[in-house]
Structures are given as C-alpha cells and as structure tokens.
Design a protein around this motif. Structure first.
Motif, PDB file in Angstrom:
ATOM      1  N   GLY A 110     -11.174  -9.559   8.322  1.00 49.65           N
ATOM      2  CA  GLY A 110     -10.671  -8.281   7.840  1.00 49.65           C
ATOM      3  C   GLY A 110     -10.664  -8.228   6.323  1.00 49.65           C
ATOM      4  N   LYS A 111     -10.622  -7.035   5.800  1.00 48.86           N
ATOM      5  CA  LYS A 111     -10.595  -6.849   4.350  1.00 48.86           C
ATOM      6  C   LYS A 111      -9.256  -7.296   3.779  1.00 48.86           C
ATOM      7  N   GLN A 112      -9.277  -7.654   2.498  1.00 50.58           N
ATOM      8  CA  GLN A 112      -8.065  -8.019   1.767  1.00 50.58           C
ATOM      9  C   GLN A 112      -8.024  -7.161   0.499  1.00 50.58           C
ATOM     10  N   GLN A 113      -7.551  -5.923   0.647  1.00 50.89           N
ATOM     11  CA  GLN A 113      -7.670  -4.921  -0.396  1.00 50.89           C
ATOM     12  C   GLN A 113      -6.412  -4.822  -1.262  1.00 50.89           C
ATOM     13  N   ILE A 114      -6.612  -4.950  -2.559  1.00 51.92           N
ATOM     14  CA  ILE A 114      -5.553  -4.731  -3.535  1.00 51.92           C
ATOM     15  C   ILE A 114      -5.638  -3.280  -3.988  1.00 51.92           C
ATOM     16  N   MET A 115      -4.502  -2.579  -3.965  1.00 56.03           N
ATOM     17  CA  MET A 115      -4.525  -1.137  -4.220  1.00 56.03           C
ATOM     18  C   MET A 115      -3.522  -0.751  -5.302  1.00 56.03           C
ATOM     19  N   ASN A 116      -3.778   0.413  -5.913  1.00 60.38           N
ATOM     20  CA  ASN A 116      -2.807   0.966  -6.852  1.00 60.38           C
ATOM     21  C   ASN A 116      -1.982   2.042  -6.145  1.00 60.38           C
ATOM     22  N   GLU A 117      -1.098   2.685  -6.906  1.00 56.81           N
ATOM     23  CA  GLU A 117      -0.196   3.668  -6.301  1.00 56.81           C
ATOM     24  C   GLU A 117      -0.907   4.931  -5.839  1.00 56.81           C
ATOM     25  N   ASN A 118      -2.176   5.092  -6.205  1.00 58.71           N
ATOM     26  CA  ASN A 118      -2.962   6.234  -5.744  1.00 58.71           C
ATOM     27  C   ASN A 118      -3.816   5.888  -4.532  1.00 58.71           C
ATOM     28  N   ASP A 119      -3.551   4.738  -3.955  1.00 58.27           N
ATOM     29  CA  ASP A 119      -4.310   4.231  -2.804  1.00 58.27           C
ATOM     30  C   ASP A 119      -5.783   4.035  -3.129  1.00 58.27           C
ATOM     31  N   GLU A 120      -6.040   3.681  -4.373  1.00 54.09           N
ATOM     32  CA  GLU A 120      -7.398   3.331  -4.790  1.00 54.09           C
ATOM     33  C   GLU A 120      -7.541   1.816  -4.754  1.00 54.09           C
ATOM     34  N   VAL A 121      -8.650   1.351  -4.202  1.00 52.00           N
ATOM     35  CA  VAL A 121      -8.903  -0.088  -4.151  1.00 52.00           C
ATOM     36  C   VAL A 121      -9.266  -0.570  -5.552  1.00 52.00           C
ATOM     37  N   ILE A 122      -8.480  -1.503  -6.065  1.00 53.05           N
ATOM     38  CA  ILE A 122      -8.733  -2.019  -7.411  1.00 53.05           C
ATOM     39  C   ILE A 122      -9.227  -3.465  -7.373  1.00 53.05           C
ATOM     40  N   GLY A 123      -9.378  -3.996  -6.160  1.00 50.42           N
ATOM     41  CA  GLY A 123      -9.904  -5.355  -6.024  1.00 50.42           C
ATOM     42  C   GLY A 123      -9.808  -5.831  -4.588  1.00 50.42           C
ATOM     43  N   GLU A 124     -10.534  -6.905  -4.302  1.00 50.23           N
ATOM     44  CA  GLU A 124     -10.429  -7.562  -2.999  1.00 50.23           C
ATOM     45  C   GLU A 124     -10.154  -9.037  -3.249  1.00 50.23           C
ATOM     46  N   TYR A 125      -9.151  -9.562  -2.546  1.00 47.26           N
ATOM     47  CA  TYR A 125      -8.788 -10.966  -2.761  1.00 47.26           C
ATOM     48  C   TYR A 125      -9.806 -11.850  -2.062  1.00 47.26           C
ATOM     49  N   PRO A 126     -10.404 -12.828  -2.754  1.00 50.48           N
ATOM     50  CA  PRO A 126     -11.532 -13.573  -2.186  1.00 50.48           C
ATOM     51  C   PRO A 126     -11.164 -14.714  -1.241  1.00 50.48           C
ATOM     52  N   THR A 127      -9.991 -15.305  -1.415  1.00 47.65           N
ATOM     53  CA  THR A 127      -9.595 -16.454  -0.600  1.00 47.65           C
ATOM     54  C   THR A 127      -8.832 -15.979   0.630  1.00 47.65           C
ATOM     55  N   LEU A 128      -9.100 -16.582   1.773  1.00 47.65           N
ATOM     56  CA  LEU A 128      -8.463 -16.164   3.016  1.00 47.65           C
ATOM     57  C   LEU A 128      -6.953 -16.361   2.923  1.00 47.65           C
ATOM     58  N   LEU A 129      -6.223 -15.253   3.100  1.00 45.56           N
ATOM     59  CA  LEU A 129      -4.782 -15.279   2.903  1.00 45.56           C
ATOM     60  C   LEU A 129      -3.985 -15.734   4.120  1.00 45.56           C
ATOM     61  N   ILE A 130      -4.592 -15.756   5.286  1.00 44.28           N
ATOM     62  CA  ILE A 130      -3.853 -16.175   6.476  1.00 44.28           C
ATOM     63  C   ILE A 130      -3.926 -17.679   6.721  1.00 44.28           C
ATOM     64  N   SER A 131      -4.526 -18.411   5.782  1.00 48.23           N
ATOM     65  CA  SER A 131      -4.537 -19.876   5.887  1.00 48.23           C
ATOM     66  C   SER A 131      -3.160 -20.436   5.551  1.00 48.23           C
ATOM     67  N   ALA A 132      -2.926 -21.650   5.969  1.00 46.56           N
ATOM     68  CA  ALA A 132      -1.700 -22.338   5.569  1.00 46.56           C
ATOM     69  C   ALA A 132      -1.783 -22.721   4.094  1.00 46.56           C
ATOM     70  N   THR A 133      -0.624 -22.860   3.484  1.00 45.40           N
ATOM     71  CA  THR A 133      -0.545 -23.461   2.153  1.00 45.40           C
ATOM     72  C   THR A 133      -0.245 -24.952   2.331  1.00 45.40           C
ATOM     73  N   ASP A 134      -0.156 -25.672   1.219  1.00 47.27           N
ATOM     74  CA  ASP A 134       0.247 -27.083   1.312  1.00 47.27           C
ATOM     75  C   ASP A 134       1.731 -27.246   0.993  1.00 47.27           C
ATOM     76  N   ILE A 135       2.488 -26.144   1.136  1.00 48.47           N
ATOM     77  CA  ILE A 135       3.929 -26.154   0.867  1.00 48.47           C
ATOM     78  C   ILE A 135       4.676 -26.465   2.159  1.00 48.47           C
ATOM     79  N   SER A 136       5.530 -27.485   2.133  1.00 45.76           N
ATOM     80  CA  SER A 136       6.293 -27.871   3.308  1.00 45.76           C
ATOM     81  C   SER A 136       7.462 -26.908   3.540  1.00 45.76           C
ATOM     82  N   PHE A 137       7.781 -26.664   4.801  1.00 45.54           N
ATOM     83  CA  PHE A 137       8.944 -25.833   5.129  1.00 45.54           C
ATOM     84  C   PHE A 137      10.198 -26.379   4.460  1.00 45.54           C
ATOM     85  N   ASP A 138      10.343 -27.693   4.442  1.00 43.78           N
ATOM     86  CA  ASP A 138      11.541 -28.311   3.865  1.00 43.78           C
ATOM     87  C   ASP A 138      11.693 -28.019   2.371  1.00 43.78           C
TER      88      ASP A 138
END
Length: 236
Positions: A110-138
């Motif tokens: 799916g797209k990863q669209q960054i938008m402004n307050e006018n609902d204009e696409v001002i960028g697309e985030y290139p790295t998959l955002l639904i991946s895990a981070t390396d940050i522990s829950f603890d």
C-alpha cells in the motif's frame, strides 16, 4: 471534570494498511460529523501526518493529539501519545533510526502518503512502516519520558500484535498506566487473568484504517478540559 468523546487510535493514508481515503481532512471531517471531541493520529512507526491533522482540528474544533503506533522488536503494538507536535516529531526522528531498512512496495503493501492540510500529497515514505523496530517493549516507557509521551499497549485483547498475544503476559515491572482494549466485553476476563492490569486505566479505540470505522461518540474520557495535556494527564 468534564467528559469528552474520544478515539485515540486512527491511521491515515501514511500507514500502508490505511485506505487512501484516510486523508487528514477526511479523518477530521468525519470525526466532527460523528460528534467526537478528541482524536489521535497514530500511524505505524511515524508521526508525519500529525501536523496536517492538527491544523485541521483547530478549524473543526476537535482536539487532535499527535501520536504513533510503535511496533516493538517483539511485534507488540504500542500507542504513543505526545503533548505537542514538536515532541512527537522528535520521537519520530528517534524511531526512524530504528525501523528495519525494508523498502516499501506500494503495489504489495500500500501507499505511504505524507499529506498537508489541503490533502495534497507532499511525499511518500520509502521505508516499510509496518515492519518491527529494534526497540524492546521493556524500553518503551523510559524512551518516551524525554518526550513526555504516554505509553498505551494497543488492543491487548487481540490475538496478534498485542502485548498478551506476543509476550503472553504483562511484565510485572511495566510502568504504563493505561492500556487499550478493543472490546470492553473482554475487560473482566483480561483483568482477572492479568491482575496487574486491574489498577490501570482501560480505553477502547477504533484502530480505524477506513473512514467508516472511526468511532461513534460512545466512549468518554474525563478530564479538566479538551487540552492535549489535560487529556494525557487523565491517562496517567
């Protein structure tokens, strides 16, 4: 104290699993139509559409809290809420360095669209955002303190991407003060099975990825005002 209708877990079209219609203006407009007082924008591992939604919230008379749904290294989802856009974006900058470097494939995820307050696409985030981070829950609670963030383990009654499903228990030294439950019908069972949760605040949100799933005005939070800091204090 006053009561306010809330939905503190909403995804925009920046989350790859979010519908393309989940633009900042559509979300804030739909929340206003439904009669919500307070919402939070909580995309996966990013806060980059919070600014647009917060600007629109001022126009619609809705408090918009900047937030993120962080995915820990254990793939536990945690809603993180912040008192200001500046603090949210500072945490966003930290998390950005801890996301797995997997390129997004819009045709697959799916797209990863960054938008402004006018609902204009001002960028697309290139790295998959639904991946895990390396940050522990603890480590999440302590990590949020410099940003005055509030930690809320997400949808703990779901059988995936939740604290109870992925870890199997609530770490006894956990310091979070509120947790999210998808269905309040499960609250008695969950607290009986996990007594450590019995003195913590339970909230229920939509986790909406589509406009029609944004919460109706059903759940209320009690706070001194609809000011972001007062709402976050009510969760502590």
């Amino acid at each position: 104290m006053r009561s306010f209708y809330y939905d503190l877990h909403i995804h925009t079209c920046l989350s790859p699993c979010g519908d393309d219609d989940m633009t900042p203006a559509n979300i804030v407009g739909m929340s206003a139509l439904k009669g919500l007082d307070i919402i939070a924008i909580t995309d996966h591992n990013t806060c980059k559409n919070c600014a647009a939604a917060m600007k629109l919230g001022k126009e619609y008379g809705i408090t918009v809290i900047p937030g993120m749904e962080l995915t820990t290294q254990e793939e536990v989802h945690v809603v993180c809420l912040f008192p200001s856009l500046e603090q949210a974006m500072a945490f966003d900058n930290y998390v950005e360095k801890h996301i797995l470097p997997i390129p997004n494939r819009p045709e697959t995820f799916g797209k990863q669209q960054i938008m402004n307050e006018n609902d204009e696409v001002i960028g697309e985030y290139p790295t998959l955002l639904i991946s895990a981070t390396d940050i522990s829950f603890d480590d999440v609670f302590a990590l949020l303190q410099p940003y005055q963030g509030v930690m809320i383990p997400a949808h703990i009654d779901k059988n995936s991407f939740s604290l109870l499903a992925n870890l199997g228990f609530v770490p006894p030294d956990s310091l979070f003060t509120a947790f999210e439950i998808k269905d309040f019908k499960n609250l008695h069972r969950i607290t009986n099975e996990n007594p450590v949760l019995s003195d913590r605040k339970a909230i229920s949100n939509s986790d909406a990825h589509y406009l029609e799933f944004i919460s109706e005005p059903v759940h209320t939070i009690y706070a001194l005002s609809a000011n972001i800091r007062d709402i976050l204090n009510a969760l502590k």
